[in-house]
Design a protein around this motif. Structure first.
Motif, short mmCIF file in Angstrom:
data_model
loop_
_atom_site.label_atom_id
_atom_site.label_comp_id
_atom_site.label_asym_id
_atom_site.label_seq_id
_atom_site.Cartn_x
_atom_site.Cartn_y
_atom_site.Cartn_z
N ILE A 45 0.86 -1.19 0.00
CA ILE A 45 0.00 0.00 0.00
C ILE A 45 0.89 1.23 0.00
N VAL A 46 0.62 2.14 -0.95
CA VAL A 46 1.42 3.36 -1.10
C VAL A 46 0.52 4.56 -0.89
N ARG A 47 0.90 5.40 0.06
CA ARG A 47 0.20 6.68 0.24
C ARG A 47 0.84 7.70 -0.69
N CYS A 48 0.08 8.21 -1.60
CA CYS A 48 0.62 9.14 -2.60
C CYS A 48 0.70 10.56 -2.05
N ALA A 49 1.78 11.21 -2.39
CA ALA A 49 1.91 12.64 -2.12
C ALA A 49 1.28 13.35 -3.30
N THR A 50 0.67 14.48 -3.05
CA THR A 50 0.01 15.20 -4.13
C THR A 50 0.38 16.67 -4.05
N GLN A 51 0.02 17.38 -5.07
CA GLN A 51 0.14 18.83 -5.06
C GLN A 51 -1.26 19.33 -4.70
N PRO A 52 -1.51 19.62 -3.44
CA PRO A 52 -2.87 19.83 -2.95
C PRO A 52 -3.73 20.81 -3.74
N THR A 53 -3.17 21.89 -4.21
CA THR A 53 -3.99 22.89 -4.89
C THR A 53 -3.69 23.00 -6.38
N ALA A 54 -3.00 22.03 -6.93
CA ALA A 54 -2.66 22.07 -8.36
C ALA A 54 -3.85 21.67 -9.22
N SER A 55 -3.74 21.89 -10.51
CA SER A 55 -4.78 21.50 -11.46
C SER A 55 -4.83 19.97 -11.56
N ILE A 56 -5.93 19.45 -12.06
CA ILE A 56 -6.08 18.00 -12.20
C ILE A 56 -4.98 17.43 -13.13
N PRO A 57 -4.67 18.05 -14.27
CA PRO A 57 -3.59 17.50 -15.10
C PRO A 57 -2.25 17.42 -14.37
N ARG A 58 -1.93 18.44 -13.58
CA ARG A 58 -0.66 18.40 -12.82
C ARG A 58 -0.69 17.33 -11.74
N ARG A 59 -1.83 17.21 -11.09
CA ARG A 59 -1.97 16.19 -10.05
C ARG A 59 -1.91 14.80 -10.66
N ALA A 60 -2.53 14.61 -11.82
CA ALA A 60 -2.50 13.30 -12.50
C ALA A 60 -1.08 12.96 -12.93
N ASP A 61 -0.33 13.96 -13.38
CA ASP A 61 1.07 13.71 -13.75
C ASP A 61 1.89 13.35 -12.52
N ARG A 62 1.64 14.02 -11.42
CA ARG A 62 2.34 13.68 -10.17
C ARG A 62 2.02 12.24 -9.77
N MET A 92 -8.29 10.78 -14.63
CA MET A 92 -7.55 11.38 -15.74
C MET A 92 -6.37 10.50 -16.14
N LEU A 93 -5.65 9.97 -15.16
CA LEU A 93 -4.50 9.13 -15.46
C LEU A 93 -4.91 7.90 -16.27
N LEU A 94 -6.08 7.34 -15.99
CA LEU A 94 -6.50 6.09 -16.62
C LEU A 94 -7.39 6.27 -17.85
N THR A 95 -7.74 7.49 -18.18
CA THR A 95 -8.62 7.73 -19.33
C THR A 95 -7.88 7.43 -20.63
N PRO A 96 -8.44 6.54 -21.46
CA PRO A 96 -7.79 6.21 -22.74
C PRO A 96 -7.55 7.45 -23.60
N ASP A 97 -6.41 7.47 -24.25
CA ASP A 97 -6.02 8.53 -25.19
C ASP A 97 -5.76 9.90 -24.56
N VAL A 98 -5.74 9.99 -23.24
CA VAL A 98 -5.35 11.24 -22.60
C VAL A 98 -3.84 11.21 -22.42
N LYS A 99 -3.18 12.24 -22.95
CA LYS A 99 -1.72 12.33 -22.85
C LYS A 99 -1.37 13.30 -21.73
N ILE A 100 -0.66 12.79 -20.75
CA ILE A 100 -0.21 13.61 -19.63
C ILE A 100 1.26 13.96 -19.81
N ALA A 101 2.01 13.02 -20.39
CA ALA A 101 3.45 13.21 -20.59
C ALA A 101 3.87 12.50 -21.87
#
Length: 147
Positions: A45-62, A92-101
């Motif tokens: 089990i991994v507790r993820c660190a996040t950018q609390p007030t960032a946009s969804i794309p930035r948070r998904a990339d993190r 967002m991370l799992l949505t098909p055809d969405v490019k984050i990086a």
């Protein structure tokens, strides 16, 4: 390790992994770990660190980068539990055809993902978000980001 199961706990807006002795997912992590153990399921089990007030794309990339850092691309099974905005990050991370990086890491992560659970996730938005479109909201976000 190949064949490993990893569960990622993804916090929501203003979320934190831990502040002092307080853990965002403490009780969840304990209960989930015990439930898996009772069923004979071995998972990290991994507790993820996040950018609390960032946009969804930035948070998904993190989140994407954390999956990679925790050897998720070599795992057999990936599982995600997103609380509140964390559920939007996972979606967002799992949505098909969405490019984050650049590259195809999103696709590799999606192939290994077995479950994605969202808990109290505002999939259709939230009135609170409208406040952050105001000047006062922008100022508050800047202050919170600085913390």
């Amino acid at each position: 390790m190949r064949g490993e199961r990893i569960v990622f706990l993804v916090p929501g807006f203003f979320g934190f992994t831990s502040v002092g002795a307080v853990s965002y997912f403490r009780d969840v992590e304990t209960a989930l770990g015990a439930a898996l153990e009772r069923r004979g399921v071995e998972a990290r089990i991994v507790r993820c660190a996040t950018q609390p007030t960032a946009s969804i794309p930035r948070r998904a990339d993190r989140l994407r980068r954390q999956v990679i850092a925790h050897r998720g691309l070599g795992a057999r099974d990936l599982h995600f539990v997103g609380h509140s905005t964390g559920g939007l990050d996972v979606r967002m991370l799992l949505t098909p055809d969405v490019k984050i990086a650049a590259g195809n890491t999103e696709e590799l992560i999606a192939r290994r993902t077995r479950t994605a659970i969202s808990v109290t996730t505002p999939h259709h938005g939230t009135p609170l978000a409208n406040h952050f479109l105001t000047v006062q909201g922008h100022t508050l976000l800047l202050l919170l980001s600085a913390l």
